[in-house]
Design an enzyme around this catalytic site. Structure first.
Site, PDB file in Angstrom:
ATOM      1  N   CYS A 140       0.826  -1.215   0.000  1.00 38.50           N
ATOM      2  CA  CYS A 140       0.000   0.000   0.000  1.00 38.50           C
ATOM      3  C   CYS A 140       0.857   1.261   0.000  1.00 38.50           C
ATOM      4  O   CYS A 140       1.344   1.694   1.056  1.00 38.50           O
ATOM      5  CB  CYS A 140      -0.930  -0.018   1.214  1.00 38.50           C
ATOM      6  SG  CYS A 140      -1.938   1.457   1.355  1.00 38.50           S
ATOM      7  N   CYS A 143      -0.549   4.104   2.103  1.00 40.16           N
ATOM      8  CA  CYS A 143      -0.309   3.995   3.559  1.00 40.16           C
ATOM      9  C   CYS A 143       1.157   4.257   3.901  1.00 40.16           C
ATOM     10  O   CYS A 143       1.448   4.903   4.902  1.00 40.16           O
ATOM     11  CB  CYS A 143      -0.656   2.588   4.052  1.00 40.16           C
ATOM     12  SG  CYS A 143      -2.116   1.863   3.324  1.00 40.16           S
ATOM     13  N   ASP A 144       2.076   3.733   3.110  1.00 39.72           N
ATOM     14  CA  ASP A 144       3.481   3.689   3.529  1.00 39.72           C
ATOM     15  C   ASP A 144       4.423   4.564   2.698  1.00 39.72           C
ATOM     16  O   ASP A 144       5.599   4.697   3.043  1.00 39.72           O
ATOM     17  CB  ASP A 144       3.995   2.232   3.454  1.00 39.72           C
ATOM     18  CG  ASP A 144       3.185   1.318   4.360  1.00 39.72           C
ATOM     19  OD1 ASP A 144       2.706   1.800   5.398  1.00 39.72           O
ATOM     20  OD2 ASP A 144       3.030   0.137   4.024  1.00 39.72           O
TER      21      ASP A 144
END
Ligand code: NAP
Length: 328
Positions: A140, A143-144
Site C-alpha cells: 500500500c 499507507c506507507d
C-alpha cells in the site's frame, strides 16, 4: 456490546464496508430493510488505500478514495443503516438461518449480502515475509509511501494498481523502479501513458522478483531476474511495493457458499447477485474476477440489495430495526 440476542434472525446483514457493501447498505436502508453492516478488517475497503479516483461518474475532477467511501457511509447512515466493527471469521447455516462468527460475537440472519472484496496478493519470494509490514515490503503506497521520502523504491506488477502505486510514490521518492514480468503493461492506456512519461520512473521489463534483500532490520535491495536472458541483477532500494493483483476474501465461507479454483464466490447461473444458497447474495470483487472497478462494485452492491429485498418479500420476512431489538 452487541450480542446474538440483539442481532436477531430477521436482520439483513451485509458483510463488508467497501464500495459494494456500502452501496448495498444505501439501497437496503432506503428499502426499509434496516441493514447491519459488519465493516471488517479494513473499513471502507480497498478504496481507502487508493489515491484519486478519476473514473467514478459524477466527479469530473476526481475524488479521493477515502472521501468517496466516507460519503457513501454517511449516505447509508442517513437512511438508517447500522454499522458494527467486527470481522467475520466463519459462516455456517442451520436450516434457514446463517450464523456469522465474528471476533466480537456471533450474528444470526436469514439474509446475508457478502461484499467482502479482495486483498492484495503477495508473491512468496524469499525475504518478502521477513520484511513485510514496516520493514520495507508493503502492498500500500498510500499507507506507507511517505516513509520513503528521498529514497529509491520498487513496485512489482504491470496492472493499474502497480502503475498507480508507482506514480503515487514519485511524490516522495527519488526514483521508482517498476518491475514487470512482461514487455508490455496490463494497465489502461491512460495510466500507461502517465507512467511512461514520468521521469522519476524506470520500467524494468521482463523481470521477476527473486529475493528481497535486507540487513535484518530493513530492506536494502532486490535480486531480480530477467526471464528472457536469465541474467540476475541486484537493485539497490529501500522499499518494495507488491502490486500483483488481489485474492478474494472468501475463506470464511468455505464449505457453505461455493467458490471457484481462485477463491471467488460462484453466483447462481441465472442471477449473478445471488449465491446458490437461498438468502445469500453476492456483491463486489469477492465474486467478480473480471471487472474489478469501483463503479462495478457499487452496481453489484445495488443489485444484491434489490435481490435481497425481493427475496425477503417473497419469503415474507420482515426486517426489524436494530434499535427495536435493543429495546427488547
Ligand atoms: P491486475 O490487473 O490483475 O494486474 C496484476 C499485475 O500483476 C499484472 O501486470 C500481472 O502480470 C502481475 N502479476 C501477477 N502475478 C504475478 C507474479 N506472480 N509475478 C509477477 N507479476 C505478476 O491487478 P490490479 O492491478 O490489482 O488491478 C485489479 C483490477 O482493479 C483491474 O481490473 C484494474 O483495472 C482495477 N484497478 C483500477 C484502477 C483505476 O482505474 N484507477 C486502479 C487500480 C486497479 P501480467 O500482466 O503479466 O499478467
Amino acid at each position: 456490546m452487541l450480542t446474538t440476542k440483539i442481532i436477531e434472525k430477521k436482520m439483513l446483514i451485509i458483510i463488508g464496508s467497501g464500495c459494494a457493501g456500502l452501496t448495498a447498505a444505501i439501497y437496503a436502508a432506503r428499502a426499509a430493510l434496516y441493514p447491519l453492516v459488519i465493516d471488517g478488517n479494513q473499513p471502507g475497503g480497498q478504496l481507502t488505500t487508493t489515491t484519486d479516483i478519476e473514473n467514478f461518474p459524477g466527479f469530473p475532477d476526481g475524488i479521493g478514495g477515502y472521501e468517496l467511501v466516507d460519503r457513501m457511509r454517511k449516505q447509508a447512515e442517513r437512511f438508517g443503516a447500522a454499522f458494527v466493527s467486527d470481522h467475520i471469521r466463519a459462516m455456517r447455516n442451520e436450516g434457514e438461518v446463517f450464523y456469522l462468527d465474528g471476533t466480537r460475537t456471533t450474528y444470526e440472519s436469514k439474509a446475508v449480502i457478502i461484499a467482502t472484496g479482495a486483498s492484495p496478493r503477495l508473491l512468496g519470494a524469499s525475504g518478502e515475509a521477513e520484511y513485510f509490514g514496516g520493514k520495507g515490503v508493503s502492498t500500500c503506497a498510500t499507507c506507507d509511501g511517505a516513509f520513503y521520502r528521498g529514497k529509491d523504491v520498487a513496485v512489482i506488477g504491470g496492472g493499474d494498481s502497480a502503475v498507480e502505486e508507482a506514480i503515487f510514490l514519485t511524490r516522495f521518492c527519488q526514483k521508482v523502479y517498476l518491475i514487470h514480468r512482461r514487455d508490455s503493461l496490463r494497465a489502461s492506456a491512460s495510466m500507461t501513458r502517465r507512467i511512461v512519461e514520468n521521469p522519476k520512473v524506470q520500467i524494468i521489463w521482463n523481470s521477476v522478483l527473486e529475493e528481497v534483500l535486507g540487513n535484518g532490520l530493513r530492506v536494502t535491495g532486490l535480486r531480480i531476474c530477467n526471464v528472457k536472458t536469465n541474467i540476475e541483477q541486484i537493485l539497490s532500494c529501500s522499499g518494495v511495493f507488491i502490486a500483483v493483483g488481489h485474492k478474494p476474501n472468501s475463506s470464511f465461507a468455505i464449505g457453505v457458499i461455493p467458490i471457484d479454483s481462485h477463491g471467488y464466490f460462484i453466483p447462481r447461473a441465472d442471477d449473478a447477485s445471488c449465491s446458490p444458497m437461498d438468502g445469500v447474495f453476492l456483491a463486489g470483487d469477492c465474486s467478480n474476477s473480471l471487472y474489478q472497478q469501483a463503479i462495478i462494485a457499487a452496481g453489484t452492491g445495488a443489485r444484491a440489495a434489490i435481490a435481497a429485498e425481493r427475496w425477503l418479500v417473497g419469503a415474507a420476512e420482515k426486517c426489524v430495526p436494530i434499535r427495536e431489538y435493543l429495546q427488547n
